[in-house]
Structure formats: structure tokens, C-alpha cells
Design an enzyme around this catalytic site. Structure first.
Site, PDB file in Angstrom:
ATOM      1  N   THR A   1       0.840  -1.203   0.000  1.00 38.33           N
ATOM      2  CA  THR A   1       0.000   0.000   0.000  1.00 38.33           C
ATOM      3  C   THR A   1       0.868   1.243   0.000  1.00 38.33           C
ATOM      4  OG1 THR A   1      -0.199  -0.149   2.413  1.00 38.33           O
ATOM      5  CG2 THR A   1      -2.005  -1.056   1.092  1.00 38.33           C
TER       6      THR A   1
ATOM      7  N   LYS B   1       0.489   4.981  -1.948  1.00 37.55           N
ATOM      8  CA  LYS B   1       0.598   6.288  -1.286  1.00 37.55           C
ATOM      9  C   LYS B   1       1.638   7.173  -1.971  1.00 37.55           C
ATOM     10  CE  LYS B   1      -0.509   3.955   3.025  1.00 37.55           C
ATOM     11  NZ  LYS B   1       0.096   3.295   4.194  1.00 37.55           N
TER      12      LYS B   1
END
Length: 799
Positions: free
Chosen positions: A642, A646
Site C-alpha cells: 500500500t 501512497k
């Protein structure tokens, strides 16, 4: 219900409430208040604003008697909450103005809040993003986890080595939680099982109480709020007065100490038998409390147990809560009189399992003797689950095998849906770790590519870029992130490019100032910020990044007058306390940094920075300031990632392999805006079958041979020349993650990045298109997918 629609919130109101809490909740007047007092007063003021939508959401859910989602996770890495809550309530600017009017620096007050130490990395941060999205979408839900007293360790460096100390986030009052002393459950361990009249009864030999603490989680615009319920372990008998009166003070407090141990530390070192037992007890403790709690809530509404799957969706975040299947069967059969067969089917209808790993060793296995001793009834139930599975299939897959209880197999067999977390990962799950089970249940595995919440990971952490986006496409994108696609038309606009670069420079200046104040580290904000932040693990290949750094250092030393692009290599992350190789890599990074950073020939072109104790707050400084995102795991080993999302969202192009969600990011941002290198997952498997593949790769790479020779000769550890001999030997003899094979491709790609970075307009275009094209990676989209395809739940707000 939207709090900003039902109650006028202005600067005067917030100011008055802060002063009221300062006086009546903190017992302080303005002249004697500390930063802590102001922070607590502001936190309590914001918490008050959450309570109304929280209560209204709870009432609406109870009145509807609809289906709820229960998300069970060992980690919830929620970070600081002041800004999170203020942003989602849309009162962040009001709160800042109110505090400034009281003579307080808002940033200082916010920075005083400790990070909630409830997670380690991506798993816990994903869970926090999912809670945010569940509330934003108005889906009734509970998050369930452990209220760790100390959480994950605090990381420090002593002579370059990682040293772990206890983390103290609860040393001060946690402003956001509500203790629920009336909500507690007895959790048993060990003991014996007695059967009579066809019913089994477990008689635990040891019990603790699971006591609830609730934190409201409010969604965007305050339309809905769900609950994060964390369990603290407490003794069933608080204090042994007889022992105390006899002078044995330690024995008197032993029951409390033993209970608190269960919820004291996240991921205790499990390299010892007692550590393994504690870890198993932790996992059962929070899972059992959560299952008891959701059953109590379900029955309180008057439902029939046979309707459980129509009202309850339980999602297992990895294998840590995999015992939930056996626990639910136990309660349904032993406590409520259903047959084992019916209990299994009902439980399966409720359970979903998210797989996060392709590493077989990361799929938990418990020694069968330990498991049977700590959870004797569950051991027997798992045998019955296995028997039912074997009778219904060809019997080729076992849950208990070779003296181990395999929690991945248990989770898979007891779930009606199993999902991977990226398109590549989900396919590899079918082909590798669960290939046999996939052959038996071909419709069970599905894909839910991860996402991140744009509220925290763009709107809140990156104000310069947020403001630019708002001016360019309007301010409605935080709950519809694919609106960012509207930025693509500005990719070649000179004025927008300049504004985009200005925003990035502001973030780099902010990070530089923060690190200077925090650690005394000076960064050149004009250099490329090349960042790899994540858990330290061999498959994530921080070692390859470091070896490339040394190779670049050599090249600069060989040609000091070359046209070099200044780089600052930034590492961040912790290694598990018992992970010896990962801790060696940390030590090597710090030793190399000492030498390179002091080199008068190269220091103006190359620096290494490794701030200790990486956490959510550090990520919020680092990610907006990053120029280049390092996502360099061995292809086929990273489930999703993840952090990669970002970084791209905040305008940092990626250098990466075709691994995890990198594949989907590259497809969306465009191959020309992503720096691809290395072997594919299939090529990795084939290369491992080649004889002496690592030695051959090293011999074929003079650069790599030179670097490994320098490390082996003690260039970076002159006081202990053979300090990293075992690490170098590992590269030659057991390079399972193919650092050696991907090194040259990685090095050459980095040199292309050097060239591209100084082409300011072209680099800015790549950065803009990364931000513009990754709106699909919102956790709102991910949660919508879970809701439709796994949980069969609907928004209570029509979101």
C-alpha cells in the site's frame, strides 16, 4: 447524519469548548496549561463532535436490524487521530484558527499526540484505511483487535544495531477511547474437555477477562461513525490479599501480571516456547472475545442462530484470527446446542479470509502439542472440521499434518470466500500456497486489490498538493478519488507543472526541517529524495538498495568530476526482534552510511539517511516529500503493498518489479511513468532451478563483486572486518530472493533515473500523471468490492 449540518461549528464554539475541557476535564487554567493539556482539551472537543454521529449511526443500525461487518485484525495502525478526526469532520481549519486564537501553535499541539502503537506495517495500516472507508461509505461495522499496552517496540540504534525498547503510547491518557467496563468476557486456556449426553464441555484451567475499549471512527464529512473495539486482558482475580499479607508481594500481583502480559506487546518474540505460547494466547484472546461479543449483539436483537450468516460478516485479516472458525463452531455447538455439521456450515457462511502472503513460512503453523494444550476443545473441533472436509473432498488437504496445525488451511476451509490483495497475488495464491484447495474449491478465491484512504494519505498529509488539486479540479475528490483523472490534462501545462514542483519542494523543505529538529540530520532539499520505507525483510530487498548505493558510491569515487545527480537515500523500517538477518541488514545500512556520509569526495552527491523508529507520523512527512518510490521486492513475494499506492498518489514515480500491486499501478500510470526492472515471477521460479545462479550472477557483475568484496573486507566495519561475512556468504550460497540476479538491471535503471530526474519538465509530467491516474487505488473502492462480492452488505447512508 452529518455533524456539520446539525450543529453550527465555528471558531468561537471550538475555542469555548477547548477552554471548558481545559478547566473541567484537565483541571488547568490557561496560564498553567502545558502543550499536553491543550492537546487533550482539543482532542476531547473533537471527540465530542464525533459522539452525535456515532450514536446516530448505532441507533440506525439497531433499528434496521441489518447486517454488520466485523473486521478482525491483529493490527490497527491508526497513527495520530487529531488531524484525522478534524479533517473528516471538515473542521480542521476551524480547529487550527481556534488554537491560534488561544496563543497555541496548532502544529505543535497536533505533534504532541503519540502514535497509537497498534500495528507494525502494511497489514495494520490497511486495516486503519478500511475502517475509515467503512465509515465514509456508511457500512455498519466493528473493527476488533487488541489494546496493546506497549504495542510494537520503539526502535533505537546503538552503534548501528537495532535496539528495541518498550513503546509508551499509553503512558498518557488516550483521549479518543471510551472504556466499557460493563462489556467483558471470560477467555479460557488449557484445562480439559468433558463429554456427557452427546455434548462437550470445556473446563479451562486458566481464565482472563477481555475488557472492551471503544474508539469511534468517523467517516468523511461526519456522515457515519463506526467503532474500533479493542480488548485489554485483565485478571479474573485482581489481587491475592493473603499472599500480600504474608509479605509475598510479587505473588500477590501475579494474576494481574499474567493477564496483562497477553495485551502488553504486539508480536512478542516467538523464537522461544514461552513466546510462541503467548502469541497463540493473544490470537485466541482477541478472536474469542470478538466472536462472543458479536454473538451477544446478534442474539440481543432477537435473531435465530440459523440466520447468523444473513446478519454477520466476519473478515479475517490474515491468519492471526483464523481460530475464529473453530471458536464460532464451539459456541454454536457447545453453548447453543447445534450439531457440529450445522455449526460448521453457519460459521462458513459468516467467514471471509484475506490472505496477505505468498511466503509459506508466513502462513502460521502451530505445534500440535502446544495448540492442544492451550486450546484442547478447539483442537478437537479442528479435527472434526478436517474430517468433514476430507469426507466431502478427495482428502488430499489436511489442516493438521506432520505435528502442526496449519492456520492458513483452517482459514481457507472455514471461509466462504478467500481473497488476495492484488490481481497478481490472487492468481499466485491459486497457483502456489493454496493450489490444492483451489482445485477443490475453484470458486472460493477472489481478488480485492488493496487501496488507501485519500483523506489521510493525500488530503491531510500533503496540504500543498491538496490545495493545488482543489484549485484545479475542485474539492469533491476526497470521497471520489478517480476525479483525480481530471489532473491529467494539466500534465504538459507549464504553469501547473511549476505549481506542482513548488508543492513538492515545500514538502521536501518540511521534511528536512522536521528531521533537523528531530534528529539533527541535515538534508539538501534540492537533491533527489529516494525513499524505501517498509518493514525490514529479505524479500523486500532493502539489501539490494544498499548494495546499489555502495556501487554508485564507487562510481562517483572513480569519476568525481562526472555529471552526477545528487541523491539522498532514505530508509525507514523495523526488523522483528528475532529476525537475525534483517537486523544484520539494518546494521549494514548504518555502517555504510557512516562511511559514505563522511566521504569528502562523494558526500555532495550521495547521502544515506535512516531515521530510527519509523511510524505513521514519519510516513506522513516522508511520503509527500519523496521523489522516487522504491518498490523492489522479489517478483512473486509481495502480496500487494500500500506504500506503493501512497507514494504514487503523492506524485512519486516508482522504481519497481512486476510484483503485487506494482503491476496494476504500472498499467494505470503508464509504462513510461514507471521504472521497471528485474525478473518476473515466473522467471524468478525458473532462475532458482539453475545451478549456482547466485555465484554466476555475481561473477558476471564486476560492480556487484566489488561491492560484496568491500563489505567482506571490512571497508564499512574496520573495527570488525568480518562483521558481515555471513551476510555476504548468504548472497553467494542462499540468495533465495535473487538480489544478485536483479542487481545489474536495478543499477542500470537507477542510472536512467539519474538522467531523467534532471529533465525537470519530463520528470514533473511523470509525477503529475502518477497522481492523476491512481485514483482507483482508494480504499473506498476496495471496501465497495468487499461489500458487494464477499460480505453482501449495503450502505446505510446511500453512499
Amino acid at each position: 447524519m452529518n455533524i456539520t449540518d446539525t450543529k453550527p461549528i465555528d471558531v468561537a464554539t471550538v475555542r469555548a469548548e477547548v477552554l471548558r475541557h481545559l478547566k473541567y476535564s484537565l483541571g488547568k487554567d490557561e496560564s498553567h496549561a502545558s502543550v499536553y493539556d491543550w492537546r487533550m482539551s482539543l482532542s476531547l472537543t473533537l471527540r465530542d463532535l464525533v459522539v452525535d454521529p456515532w450514536f446516530e449511526s448505532t441507533r440506525t443500525t439497531y433499528e434496521a436490524k441489518g447486517k454488520r461487518v466485523y473486521y478482525l485484525s491483529m493490527e490497527f495502525l491508526i497513527g495520530r487521530l487529531i488531524e484525522d478526526v478534524a479533517v473528516n469532520l471538515r473542521v480542521d481549519e476551524i480547529a487550527e484558527e481556534a488554537m491560534e486564537s488561544l496563543g497555541q501553535n496548532y502544529a505543535t499541539v497536533v505533534a504532541d499526540e503519540p502514535d497509537a502503537a497498534l500495528g507494525n506495517g502494511g497489514l495494520g495500516r490497511l486495516a486503519a484505511c478500511f475502517l475509515d472507508s467503512l465509515s465514509t461509505l456508511g457500512i455498519p461495522a466493528y473493527g476488533y483487535g487488541i489494546r496493546y499496552e506497549h504495542g510494537l517496540f520503539e526502535q533505537h540504534f546503538e552503534d548501528g544495531r537495532q535496539v528495541e525498547t518498550a513503546e509508551g503510547w499509553l503512558a498518557q491518557r488516550h483521549a479518543w477511547e471510551f472504556e466499557r467496563p460493563e462489556v467483558s468476557y471470560s477467555i479460557g486456556f488449557s484445562g480439559y474437555v468433558k463429554e456427557s449426553d452427546g455434548r462437550a464441555k470445556w473446563h479451562p484451567g486458566e481464565t482472563v477477562l477481555a475488557s472492551a475499549y471503544d474508539t469511534p471512527v468517523v467517516g468523511w464529512k461526519g456522515k457515519w461513525a463506526n467503532t474500533l473495539r479493542l480488548w485489554a486482558a485483565k485478571p479474573t482475580r485482581l489481587f491475592d490479599l493473603e499472599s500480600f499479607n504474608q509479605g509475598d508481594y510479587l505473588a500477590a500481583t501475579e494474576p494481574e501480571a499474567l493477564a496483562r502480559t497477553i495485551s502488553r506487546v504486539l508480536y512478542p518474540d516467538d523464537t522461544t516456547p514461552v513466546g510462541k505460547e503467548l502469541r497463540l494466547k493473544q490470537e485466541y484472546f482477541f478472536t474469542a472475545a470478538s466472536i462472543q461479543d458479536l454473538l451477544r449483539r446478534f442474539l440481543s436483537e432477537g435473531h435465530n442462530l440459523r440466520d447468523l450468516a444473513n446478519k454477520v460478516a466476519i473478515q479475517l485479516n490474515d491468519t492471526h484470527p483464523a481460530v475464529a472458525g473453530a471458536e464460532l463452531v464451539r459456541l454454536l455447538a457447545d453453548e447453543h446446542g447445534l450439531s457440529i455439521a450445522e455449526a460448521i456450515e453457519i460459521a462458513r457462511g459468516c467467514l471471509g479470509y484475506t490472505n496477505h502472503t505468498l511466503l509459506p513460512e508466513a502462513l502460521e503453523r502451530w505445534d500440535e502439542g502446544l495448540f492442544a494444550r492451550v486450546l484442547p476443545r478447539h483442537h478437537r473441533i479442528i479435527e472434526l472440521i478436517e474430517d468433514a472436509h476430507v469426507k466431502a473432498t478427495d482428502g488430499s488437504v489436511r489442516i493438521i499434518e506432520d505435528g502442526s496445525v496449519k492456520m492458513g488451511e483452517l482459514a481457507f476451509i472455514m471461509a466462504h470466500k478467500v481473497n488476495g490483495v492484488s490481481a497478481l497475488h490472487s492468481e499466485l495464491v491459486k497457483e502456489t500456497v493454496f493450489s490444492d484447495l483451489h482445485a477443490i474449491y475453484p470458486d472460493r478465491i477472489t481478488n480485492m486489490t488493496n487501496g488507501v484512504t485519500p483523506r489521510r494519505w493525500l488530503y491531510s498529509c500533503n496540504p500543498p498538493l491538496r490545495n493545488l488539486i482543489n484549485r484545479s479540479i475542485g474539492g469533491t475528490w476526497p470521497d471520489d478519488l478517480e476525479q483525480l483523472d481530471g489532473l491529467a490534462k494539466f500534465a504538459d501545462d507549464a504553469g501547473f507543472q511549476q505549481d506542482f514542483r513548488t508543492a513538492k519542494q515545500q514538502n521536501k523543505d518540511r521534511l528536512s526541517n522536521w528531521l533537523k529538529a528531530r534528529d539533527g540530520v541535515s538534508l539538501d532539499p534540492s537533491a533527489m529524495f529516494d525513499v524505501q520505507i517498509k518493514r525490514i525483510h529479505e524479500y523486500k530487498r532493502q539489501l539490494m538498495n544498499l548494495l546499489e548505493t555502495v556501487a554508485l558510491w564507487n562510481e562517483i569515487r572513480d569519476n568525481p568530476n562526472g555529471n552526477w545527480t545528487p541523491r539522498i537515500k532514505i530508509f525507514g523500517g523495523k526488523a522483528a526482534p528475532g529476525y537475525v538477518v534483517a537486523k544484520e541488514i539494518i546494521h549494514l545500512i548504518n555502517d555504510v552510511a557512516k562511511v559514505i556520509n563522511k566521504d569528502p569526495v562523494t558526500s555532495k552527491f550521495l547521502q544515506i539517511v535512516y531515521p530510527e523508529n519509523y511510524n505513521v507520523t514519519m510516513a506522513e512527512f516522508l511520503i509527500p516529500a519523496t521523489d522516487l518510490s522504491e518498490q523492489i521486492s522479489t517478483a512473486g513475494k509481495e502480496a500487494s503493498g500500500t506504500g506503493n499506492m501512497k507514494f504514487a498518489l503523492n506524485g512519486a514515480p516508482t522504481i519497481g518489479t512486476l510484483d503485487g500491486a506494482n503491476v496494476e499501478i504500472r498499467e494505470r500510470v503508464g509504462a513510461e511513468n514507471f521504472y521497471l526492472f528485474g525478473l518476473t515471477a515466473a522467471e524468478v521460479v525458473a532462475r532458482r532451478d539453475e545451478h549456482d545462479f547466485a555465484c554466476n550472477a555475481i561473477e558476471a557483475s564486476p560492480r556487484l563483486s566489488r561491492v560484496l568484496g568491500q563489505i567482506s573486507d571490512g571497508v564499512f566495519s574496520p573495527q570488525e572486518p568480518k562483521r558481515f561475512a555471513s551476510l555476504v556468504r548468504r548472497m553467494y550460497e542462499h540468495d533465495y530472493f535473487l538480489v544478485t540476479c536483479d542487481f545489474d538491471s536495478y543499477f542500470e535503471t537507477q542510472r536512467q533515473i539519474d538522467v531523467d530526474f534532471v529533465d525537470t519538465e519530463s520528470w514533473t509530467r511523470k509525477s503529475i500523471l502518477n497522481t492523476a491516474r491512481v485514483g482507483w487505488f482508494s480504499s473506498d473502492r476496495t471496501i465497495s468490492g468487499y461489500a458487494d462480492e464477499i460480505w453482501n452488505v449495503h450502505s446505510a447512508t446511500g453512499s
